[in-house]
Design an enzyme around this catalytic site. Sequence first.
Site, mmCIF file in Angstrom:
data_model
loop_
_atom_site.group_PDB
_atom_site.id
_atom_site.type_symbol
_atom_site.label_atom_id
_atom_site.label_comp_id
_atom_site.label_asym_id
_atom_site.label_seq_id
_atom_site.Cartn_x
_atom_site.Cartn_y
_atom_site.Cartn_z
ATOM 1 N N PHE A 140 0.857 -1.189 0.000
ATOM 2 C CA PHE A 140 0.000 0.000 0.000
ATOM 3 C C PHE A 140 0.890 1.235 0.000
ATOM 4 C CE2 PHE A 140 -2.321 3.577 1.631
ATOM 5 C CZ PHE A 140 -3.489 3.520 0.891
ATOM 6 N N ASP A 225 9.217 3.094 2.150
ATOM 7 C CA ASP A 225 8.024 3.889 2.458
ATOM 8 C C ASP A 225 7.762 3.729 3.948
ATOM 9 O OD1 ASP A 225 5.514 4.912 2.922
ATOM 10 O OD2 ASP A 225 4.599 4.057 1.117
ATOM 11 N N LYS A 255 2.138 11.135 7.394
ATOM 12 C CA LYS A 255 1.342 10.861 8.593
ATOM 13 C C LYS A 255 1.856 11.592 9.839
ATOM 14 C CE LYS A 255 -1.260 7.040 6.837
ATOM 15 N NZ LYS A 255 -0.847 6.008 5.891
HETATM 16 C C1 LIG Z 1 -1.062 6.080 4.385
HETATM 17 C C2 LIG Z 1 0.033 5.565 3.526
HETATM 18 C C3 LIG Z 1 0.332 6.160 2.294
HETATM 19 C C4 LIG Z 1 -0.516 7.250 1.692
HETATM 20 O O1 LIG Z 1 -0.574 8.408 2.469
HETATM 21 P P1 LIG Z 1 -1.748 9.460 2.208
HETATM 22 O O2 LIG Z 1 -1.391 10.614 3.092
HETATM 23 O O3 LIG Z 1 -3.029 8.794 2.603
HETATM 24 O O4 LIG Z 1 -1.708 9.797 0.765
HETATM 25 C C5 LIG Z 1 1.413 5.672 1.590
HETATM 26 N N1 LIG Z 1 2.169 4.658 2.054
HETATM 27 C C6 LIG Z 1 1.908 4.065 3.238
HETATM 28 C C7 LIG Z 1 2.794 2.956 3.711
HETATM 29 C C8 LIG Z 1 0.819 4.478 3.995
HETATM 30 O O5 LIG Z 1 0.529 3.855 5.143
#
Ligand SMILES: *Cc1c(COP(=O)(O)O)cnc(C)c1O
Length: 401
Positions: A140, A225, A255
Amino acid sequence: MKTQDYIELENRYGAHNYHPLDVVISKADGVWVEDVDGKKYMDFLAAYSAVNQGHCHPRIYKAMAEQAKRVTLTSRAFRNDQLGRFYEKVNEITGLEMVLPMNTGAEAVETAIKASRKWGEKVKNVPASQSEIIVCDNNFHGRTTTIISFATEQQYREGFGPYTPGFKSIPFGDADALADAVSANTVAFLVEPIQGEGGIIIPEDGFLKKAQDICHKNNILLITDEIQSGLGRTGKMFAYQHEDGVQPDGIIMGKALSGGFYPVSAVASRKELLGVFKPGDHGSTFGGNPLAAAVAVEALNVLQDENLVEKSAELGSSFHSRLNTIKSDYIKEIRGRGLWYGIELHPRAGRARKFTEELKNRGLLCKGTHEHTLRLAPPLIIQKDELDWAFDRIESVLSTQ
Ligand SMILES: *Cc1c(COP(=O)(O)O)cnc(C)c1O
């Protein structure tokens, strides 16, 4: 208005791209939130780890309010007096030389993809438009058209084609598959050190190091990520630090970078990677604005000053041991690191949603991921007695004895 009125108003005018629990929150403080009827709940999701510092942290609030009085947005057409401080802070926590600020996580992932491709053409000499990026099954990385193009979860993709080419996916945690997938045109391996939305999936020990060795051998960038796994969630500042000797070429953050006040994301990298961008190549109107920079600096200061990374490690491992004591025919597996757990349920237990609703009725808010995994991720400021309180509720809904 009553709870039901708020829900009807949302349902009437809003797109139905979420299926929230029926709790309408109007206030929050620390680990607690309060609904419109004055009922309190403990937040055991922390906005998917965006509020690691707890809701409405007073220090971050103060930084935000003070900055909002001075200047909020200059655009990058001009400089501002907060952005440099933010770069310096990100450099301090990542050890990486260059930073590029964006707003949402998905934008930061897009930034890393663009930078990697350009690096491929300019530095690695991959023929134009032939770059390949390797990703992992069950990933994700966000919701943009390009990012969902390499999702393997059908629901993220279905109906949204045509898809962006240039990605290959391998089983998560399989270093041999990574080695096999490499071609002369591979520019990057993009990976979550622990898959969050995928269900708190932790790869075998040594996977990242092996992946890094393969990357080094083949002149491929290792990009982690850390949008959900980073900033203390797993008991380290970044989840890749659970393995010795790993140093990603690029780290993607979001985040908790703002403690939940404001969307702030960033990519940090070696100079060689983000250094490929020249003026005009990439940008964002709001990215790097002074309000975002001031909020993010304070959010990171709070993480450090309150030792939230260490707290996550300590409280996290004792809570994990307690979760393992729950006697339940429903639980298939409990995975976790720091204050981050996926409780995978046997299909016969029913859907995770049923349990999140029962927990809500007992005053604890969390969310499932996929059909059968409960995801637990409280703010890292949580206290031991609050964890005990949460444990009693989790045990009461899961116990079958
Ligand atoms: C939440 C998340 C994203 C996307 O972030 P948004 O601020 O919702 O666009 C990308 N990668 C990971 C691992 C995430 O948990």
